[in-house]
Design an enzyme around this catalytic site. Structure first.
Site, PDB file in Angstrom:
ATOM      1  N   SER A   9       0.696  -1.214  -0.074  1.00 48.62           N
ATOM      2  CA  SER A   9       0.012   0.087   0.039  1.00 48.62           C
ATOM      3  C   SER A   9       0.800   1.227   0.090  1.00 48.62           C
ATOM      4  CB  SER A   9      -0.909   0.145   1.173  1.00 48.62           C
ATOM      5  OG  SER A   9      -0.314   0.285   2.446  1.00 48.62           O
ATOM      6  N   GLY A  47      -9.412   7.473   1.346  1.00 46.20           N
ATOM      7  CA  GLY A  47      -8.981   9.008   1.252  1.00 46.20           C
ATOM      8  C   GLY A  47     -10.344   9.743   0.874  1.00 46.20           C
ATOM      9  N   THR A  99      -1.351   3.052   3.671  1.00 45.76           N
ATOM     10  CA  THR A  99      -0.661   4.336   3.895  1.00 45.76           C
ATOM     11  C   THR A  99       0.271   4.475   4.936  1.00 45.76           C
ATOM     12  OG1 THR A  99      -2.646   5.370   2.964  1.00 45.76           O
ATOM     13  CG2 THR A  99      -0.987   6.816   4.136  1.00 45.76           C
ATOM     14  N   ARG A 158      -7.100   8.404 -10.150  1.00 43.88           N
ATOM     15  CA  ARG A 158      -7.718   8.585  -8.771  1.00 43.88           C
ATOM     16  C   ARG A 158      -6.725   8.927  -7.783  1.00 43.88           C
ATOM     17  NH1 ARG A 158      -6.701   6.642  -3.401  1.00 43.88           N
ATOM     18  NH2 ARG A 158      -8.732   7.123  -2.231  1.00 43.88           N
ATOM     19  N   VAL A 159      -6.787  10.076  -7.165  1.00 45.68           N
ATOM     20  CA  VAL A 159      -5.893  10.676  -6.129  1.00 45.68           C
ATOM     21  C   VAL A 159      -6.845  10.753  -4.822  1.00 45.68           C
ATOM     22  CG1 VAL A 159      -4.547  12.720  -5.553  1.00 45.68           C
ATOM     23  CG2 VAL A 159      -4.583  12.073  -7.709  1.00 45.68           C
ATOM     24  N   GLY A 160      -6.038  10.136  -3.774  1.00 44.89           N
ATOM     25  CA  GLY A 160      -6.475  10.065  -2.489  1.00 44.89           C
ATOM     26  C   GLY A 160      -6.370  11.177  -1.514  1.00 44.89           C
ATOM     27  N   ASP A 161      -6.485  10.884  -0.199  1.00 47.29           N
ATOM     28  CA  ASP A 161      -6.040  12.135   0.623  1.00 47.29           C
ATOM     29  C   ASP A 161      -4.733  12.553   0.826  1.00 47.29           C
ATOM     30  OD1 ASP A 161      -6.296   9.742   1.964  1.00 47.29           O
ATOM     31  OD2 ASP A 161      -5.589  10.592   3.900  1.00 47.29           O
ATOM     32  N   THR A 192      -5.274   8.058   7.602  1.00 44.93           N
ATOM     33  CA  THR A 192      -5.037   6.860   6.905  1.00 44.93           C
ATOM     34  C   THR A 192      -6.635   6.199   6.643  1.00 44.93           C
ATOM     35  OG1 THR A 192      -4.126   4.363   6.826  1.00 44.93           O
ATOM     36  CG2 THR A 192      -4.760   5.290   9.103  1.00 44.93           C
ATOM     37  N   GLY A 193      -6.734   5.527   5.564  1.00 45.51           N
ATOM     38  CA  GLY A 193      -7.732   4.840   5.306  1.00 45.51           C
ATOM     39  C   GLY A 193      -8.435   5.377   3.871  1.00 45.51           C
ATOM     40  N   THR A 210       1.654   6.958  -0.166  1.00 41.48           N
ATOM     41  CA  THR A 210       0.837   5.748  -0.317  1.00 41.48           C
ATOM     42  C   THR A 210       0.942   5.409  -1.907  1.00 41.48           C
ATOM     43  OG1 THR A 210      -1.388   4.886   0.032  1.00 41.48           O
ATOM     44  CG2 THR A 210      -1.112   7.314  -0.726  1.00 41.48           C
TER      45      THR A 210
END
Ligand code: GLY
Length: 333
Positions: free
Chosen positions: A87, A245, A191, A219-222, A242-243, A209
């Site tokens: 991850s 996003g 992450t 796609r982009v997360g937090d 974490t988690g 991450t």
């Protein structure tokens, strides 16, 4: 950069103090007559079990260089090249096109500067590239092809795009169904976020991450979004997430944790309140997703909280490096 000798002097680790565990705390007690807080400085905290090895390195770097920013960068670099990690870094799971894309951010509390990269391919240490964005450009965030070009300009070698055999195996399995379910399993390790405070109360943080397994391409997360995956303010404290996003971005999670600490909450209370807010704003899929925050304040107090059980985080202070089970909103019973 502070010299090692100066750092040792300032941090109370010089001379006899080196042989006296608890010296900083003792000094604090002596100066004030009572403990100003339950905090311990320096302190480094990071998400999940993989945080133990990352903390170990960060602690070493802090004591070598005196820089909390160097420490949190070097710490998470360990996870970015961990062959067992799916991850974080280029050994992570690919997106649904079979391509690994990375997100990372870094923030320096002292200067208030920050940098990030997202949707990045072929770079072994996205966190170092994020730091280069912070220090070498007038920008905060570079994405995709632009980030990759910047890496080349900075002389960062590009890695071959070869999936780790375990990631490839899981990807081939996923292709059989091609079911797109953007969820993070509540047991999933996801992450690395790391925040730290030095003995003078200077803070810094990093978050890196490979994002959701088999995510949509692009796609982009937090994690690379300052305020969502990471936020640091030298006046108050630092937080990272974490988690899943998408749920964290919706509440500007890490910024929220820091702002709650500014209003007087302890790191633990701030993490709990932010998770409760996240649950309120994401109630429709809360059973299926995990998210959590960790935080440290200027005094070296820390906290962590998650939506579901299963989250843990690693804490390094002068008495050692330990893994703590996080409290969570939902419980197993
Ligand atoms: N928290 C990492 C991600 O959602 O990508």
């Amino acid at each position: 950069m502070t010299s090692r000798r100066n750092f040792l002097k300032k941090s109370g680790l010089f001379g006899s103090a080196l042989m006296m565990p608890g010296f900083n705390r003792l000094e604090q007690l002596t100066k004030t007559g009572k403990s100003a807080s339950n905090g311990r400085k320096p302190l480094i905290i990071s998400t999940w079990r993989h945080g133990l090895a990352a903390n170990e390195r960060a602690w070493e770097v802090l004591h070598q260089t005196g820089s909390i920013l160097d420490a949190v960068e070097e710490g998470v670099k360990i996870t970015e090249v961990d062959l067992d990690n799916r991850s974080v870094g280029l050994n992570g799971y690919p997106d649904r096109e079979g391509i690994v894309t990375l997100d990372a951010s870094i923030m320096d509390g002292k200067s208030g500067d920050c940098g990030s990269v997202c949707f990045l391919r072929q770079v072994k240490h996205p966190i170092t590239l994020a730091r280069m964005v912070m220090e070498e450009t007038p920008h905060v965030m570079l994405a995709g092809e632009g980030a990759r070009q910047f890496a080349m300009e900075m002389g960062v070698p590009l890695e071959e795009e070869i999936l780790h055999p375990d990631a490839e195996k899981e990807y081939l399995k996923w292709l059989e169904e091609r079911e797109y379910r953007p969820v993070i399993n509540i047991e999933n390790h996801d992450t690395i976020g790391m925040v730290g405070v030095d003995s003078e109360g200077n803070l810094a943080g990093t978050c890196t991450t490979s994002g959701l397994a088999f995510k949509m391409h692009g796609r982009v997360g937090d994690s690379p979004i300052i305020g969502a995956g990471l936020y640091v303010d030298n006046e108050v404290g630092a937080a990272t997430a974490t988690g899943l996003g998408e749920t964290i971005i919706k509440v500007c999670g890490s910024f929220l944790v820091v702002e709650l600490m500014r209003q007087g909450r302890s790191p633990q209370q701030a993490c709990e309140e932010a998770v409760n807010r996240l649950i309120e704003k994401n109630s429709e899929n809360i059973e299926d997703m995990q998210a959590g925050f960790i935080a440290v304040n200027k005094e070296g107090e820390y906290g962590g909280y998650a939506v579901h059980p299963g989250f843990d985080f690693a804490v390094h202070h002068q008495d050692g490096n330990i893994l703590e089970d996080s409290k969570s909103h939902f419980t197993n019973s």
